[in-house]
Design an enzyme around this catalytic site. Structure first.
Site, PDB file in Angstrom:
ATOM      1  N   GLU A 143       0.825  -1.207   0.000  1.00 49.08           N
ATOM      2  CA  GLU A 143       0.000   0.000   0.000  1.00 49.08           C
ATOM      3  C   GLU A 143       0.859   1.257   0.000  1.00 49.08           C
ATOM      4  O   GLU A 143       1.759   1.404   0.839  1.00 49.08           O
ATOM      5  CB  GLU A 143      -0.912   0.022   1.232  1.00 49.08           C
ATOM      6  CG  GLU A 143      -1.818   1.243   1.289  1.00 49.08           C
ATOM      7  CD  GLU A 143      -2.624   1.323   2.572  1.00 49.08           C
ATOM      8  OE1 GLU A 143      -3.611   2.085   2.605  1.00 49.08           O
ATOM      9  OE2 GLU A 143      -2.264   0.638   3.547  1.00 49.08           O
ATOM     10  N   ASP A 178      -5.892   2.453  -1.664  1.00 51.89           N
ATOM     11  CA  ASP A 178      -6.586   3.304  -0.700  1.00 51.89           C
ATOM     12  C   ASP A 178      -6.925   4.626  -1.392  1.00 51.89           C
ATOM     13  O   ASP A 178      -6.035   5.413  -1.716  1.00 51.89           O
ATOM     14  CB  ASP A 178      -5.689   3.532   0.517  1.00 51.89           C
ATOM     15  CG  ASP A 178      -6.407   4.260   1.643  1.00 51.89           C
ATOM     16  OD1 ASP A 178      -6.977   5.341   1.375  1.00 51.89           O
ATOM     17  OD2 ASP A 178      -6.383   3.762   2.787  1.00 51.89           O
ATOM     18  N   GLN A 204      -9.674   0.666  -0.008  1.00 51.44           N
ATOM     19  CA  GLN A 204     -10.090   1.323   1.225  1.00 51.44           C
ATOM     20  C   GLN A 204     -10.579   2.731   0.903  1.00 51.44           C
ATOM     21  O   GLN A 204     -10.115   3.355  -0.060  1.00 51.44           O
ATOM     22  CB  GLN A 204      -8.944   1.363   2.240  1.00 51.44           C
ATOM     23  CG  GLN A 204      -8.605  -0.022   2.773  1.00 51.44           C
ATOM     24  CD  GLN A 204      -7.418  -0.038   3.704  1.00 51.44           C
ATOM     25  OE1 GLN A 204      -6.432   0.649   3.469  1.00 51.44           O
ATOM     26  NE2 GLN A 204      -7.491  -0.827   4.765  1.00 51.44           N
ATOM     27  N   GLU A 240     -12.067   2.422   5.998  1.00 50.44           N
ATOM     28  CA  GLU A 240     -10.980   2.847   6.876  1.00 50.44           C
ATOM     29  C   GLU A 240     -11.082   4.364   7.086  1.00 50.44           C
ATOM     30  O   GLU A 240     -10.277   5.140   6.565  1.00 50.44           O
ATOM     31  CB  GLU A 240      -9.618   2.471   6.295  1.00 50.44           C
ATOM     32  CG  GLU A 240      -8.507   2.610   7.328  1.00 50.44           C
ATOM     33  CD  GLU A 240      -7.126   2.345   6.775  1.00 50.44           C
ATOM     34  OE1 GLU A 240      -6.311   1.717   7.480  1.00 50.44           O
ATOM     35  OE2 GLU A 240      -6.839   2.766   5.639  1.00 50.44           O
TER      36      GLU A 240
END
Length: 258
Positions: A143, A178, A204, A240
């Site tokens: 990530e 993300d 996310q 998240e």
């Protein structure tokens, strides 16, 4: 239709951690993710998942010494033994929890250090993780973290993440995409969704720039969810984000999807 996982490290934090599983299930979630499981025995977490009819879909390798500025060890030269011990421990938890993916945390590159050495160390450790996890059918995720959140992390852009996946060259290594970090660094989320399709295995979400519920800010999430359906993304979307107030009071945005 998107599939959403509650992030129990950030959501339902009005409650003690072990009570958040039941809270998430009562709100209609079928899956959860969290940062780190290692404070609890795997058997206890597995029982919480089973009792509440939940699937564990993601967690991270250990962060190292956070007070000393560490945020993962997989990229840190000279720490390979500790990094691989963390990978082995994460694999044991993933097997016990029936978790299909683990995010292996890279770590920060202190100012003045040789970034290439850190990159090469990371590639070697991710290959180790990928080869170990492949035997259990488990994916390894990497990530990109924005500098606003984690300064000096090994990589911050989705383009860097894609380049690293290419260099690692293992079929079970994917991007953890993300949207919050990506919008801060790269922008053009819809373009990234299309250009990287098939290369990310977990998403996310959070509002930008405040990292709250995804019903405000720069990104039009309902539209992005429609685009993910058109692309054919069938993985999980982790929530998240930091609730503005009580978690339950802020779940109006997700009701149509649960």
């Amino acid at each position: 239709m998107p599939k959403f996982a509650a992030n129990l490290s950030m959501m339902f934090n009005e409650l003690p951690f072990l009570e958040r599983f039941e809270a998430a299930a009562k709100e209609g979630f079928q899956a959860v993710e969290f940062l780190f499981p290692y404070e609890y025995p795997a058997a206890l977490l597995a029982e919480k998942l089973h009792h509440n009819g939940l699937q564990q879909v993601l967690f991270n390798t250990a962060p190292g010494n956070v007070d000393a500025g560490e945020w993962g060890l997989a990229a840190v030269p000279g720490r390979e033994q500790a990094a691989r011990a963390d990978i082995d421990r994460a694999l044991a938890y993933a097997i016990a929890l029936g978790c299909p993916s683990v995010h292996v945390m890279a770590g920060v590159v202190p100012p003045g250090e040789d970034w290439q050495r850190y990159r090469d160390t990371f590639i070697g450790n991710i290959r180790y993780a990928a080869d170990s996890f492949a035997k259990q059918g488990i994916k390894v995720l990497i990530e990109a973290l924005s500098p606003q959140v984690k300064p000096n992390y090994l990589f911050s852009s989705q383009h860097q993440a894609a380049e690293l996946v290419d260099a690692i060259d293992r079929p079970n290594v994917f991007i953890q995409f993300d949207f919050f970090h990506a919008q801060l660094v790269d922008g053009n989320i819809s373009g990234l969704m299309r250009s990287l399709a098939g290369r990310y295995a977990h998403i996310q979400i959070a509002s930008v720039p405040d990292r709250h519920e995804p019903d405000d800010g720069e990104l039009n999430y309902p539209w992005l969810f429609e685009q993910l359906d058109r692309i054919g993304y069938d993985g999980w979307i982790g929530c998240e984000y930091k609730p503005r107030d009580d978690t339950r009071a802020g779940l109006g945005w997700i009701r149509p999807y649960l």
